[in-house]
Enzyme design. Sequence first.
Site, short mmCIF file in Angstrom:
data_model
loop_
_atom_site.label_atom_id
_atom_site.label_comp_id
_atom_site.label_asym_id
_atom_site.label_seq_id
_atom_site.Cartn_x
_atom_site.Cartn_y
_atom_site.Cartn_z
N GLU A 70 0.86 -1.11 0.02
CA GLU A 70 0.13 -0.04 -0.18
C GLU A 70 0.81 1.10 -0.04
OE1 GLU A 70 -2.44 1.28 3.62
OE2 GLU A 70 -3.94 0.17 2.27
N GLN A 87 -1.76 17.10 -5.88
CA GLN A 87 -1.16 16.88 -7.05
C GLN A 87 -0.04 15.95 -6.94
OE1 GLN A 87 0.03 20.66 -8.95
NE2 GLN A 87 1.87 19.84 -9.72
N ARG A 105 18.51 17.56 -9.32
CA ARG A 105 17.40 18.43 -9.60
C ARG A 105 17.25 19.28 -7.91
NH1 ARG A 105 13.94 17.45 -14.21
NH2 ARG A 105 14.47 15.30 -15.03
N HIS A 128 14.95 23.22 -4.58
CA HIS A 128 13.64 24.02 -5.08
C HIS A 128 12.85 23.93 -3.78
CE1 HIS A 128 14.86 22.24 -9.04
NE2 HIS A 128 15.34 23.19 -8.97
N LYS A 153 5.92 17.63 0.38
CA LYS A 153 5.86 16.84 -0.72
C LYS A 153 6.30 15.34 0.06
CE LYS A 153 8.23 19.79 -4.05
NZ LYS A 153 9.68 19.81 -4.69
N HIS A 159 14.24 21.21 -1.28
CA HIS A 159 14.16 19.78 -1.85
C HIS A 159 15.15 19.64 -3.23
CE1 HIS A 159 12.25 16.51 -3.95
NE2 HIS A 159 12.61 15.75 -2.87
N TYR A 206 6.36 12.15 -6.77
CA TYR A 206 5.88 12.67 -5.55
C TYR A 206 4.44 13.46 -5.31
CZ TYR A 206 7.87 16.94 -8.14
OH TYR A 206 8.03 17.85 -9.07
N GLU A 226 8.05 30.19 -7.12
CA GLU A 226 9.43 29.49 -7.28
C GLU A 226 10.49 30.16 -6.42
OE1 GLU A 226 11.03 28.82 -11.06
OE2 GLU A 226 9.72 27.15 -11.50
N LYS A 238 18.87 26.64 -15.08
CA LYS A 238 18.41 27.37 -14.27
C LYS A 238 19.15 27.02 -12.76
CE LYS A 238 13.94 27.93 -14.08
NZ LYS A 238 12.19 27.54 -13.70
N ASP A 239 19.26 25.51 -12.61
CA ASP A 239 19.78 25.24 -11.36
C ASP A 239 21.52 25.32 -11.25
OD1 ASP A 239 17.39 24.25 -10.60
OD2 ASP A 239 17.85 22.30 -10.71
#
Length: 192
Positions: A29, A47, A59, A62, A72, A119, A132, A143, A169-170
């Site tokens: 589960e 979401q 990544r 953020h 999350k 994160h 996630y 952001e 961007k990162d």
Amino acid sequence: MINIIETEIPGVFILEPRVIGDERGYFMESWSQRDFDAAVRPIRFVQDNESKSRYGVLRGLHFQQGKYAQSKLVRVVSGRVLDIAVDIRVGSPTFGRHVACELSGENHRQFFVPRGFAHGFSVLSAEAVFQYKCDNPYMPSAEGAIAWNDPALGIDWGLPEADIILSEKDRHHLPLSRAEGLFDYQTDYYAL
């Protein structure tokens, strides 16, 4: 039923679902609203997201600011990643500290990153499928991010630096000491 593992930062949890396996495979589960609310905190996820990345992809780090802050619950369906949560709540006794958790399709672990944390993750396997849940929709205007390689954070991403693959961007986020839109430890971001 899930096993909840507390980490060194209060509010950040590792979840281990009960996996039932036999010669056919396994069953678990992966989400139970009742169990999560009882063990961690009442929350309403709105979401689900999924990404697929290859070895070396990093990544992060953020976050979503203010009333768009997100919790999350992350997991890896296949492959292996190192997942990171950094406390960015100004005034927190653990401000600037992080928790690292290896997530994989084999260990079935999940990682809860509460509001007030940045994160990110690095992919340690040839490829990884990452899923996630978020408790607030993504809002581009909210952001926020901090530099993945900020030396003050001391994060070991589990990869040689030469292997790290970043988005454009990162590559350009500011270190925590100069970042904007951080959280206030005294504010309840779940009440906004």
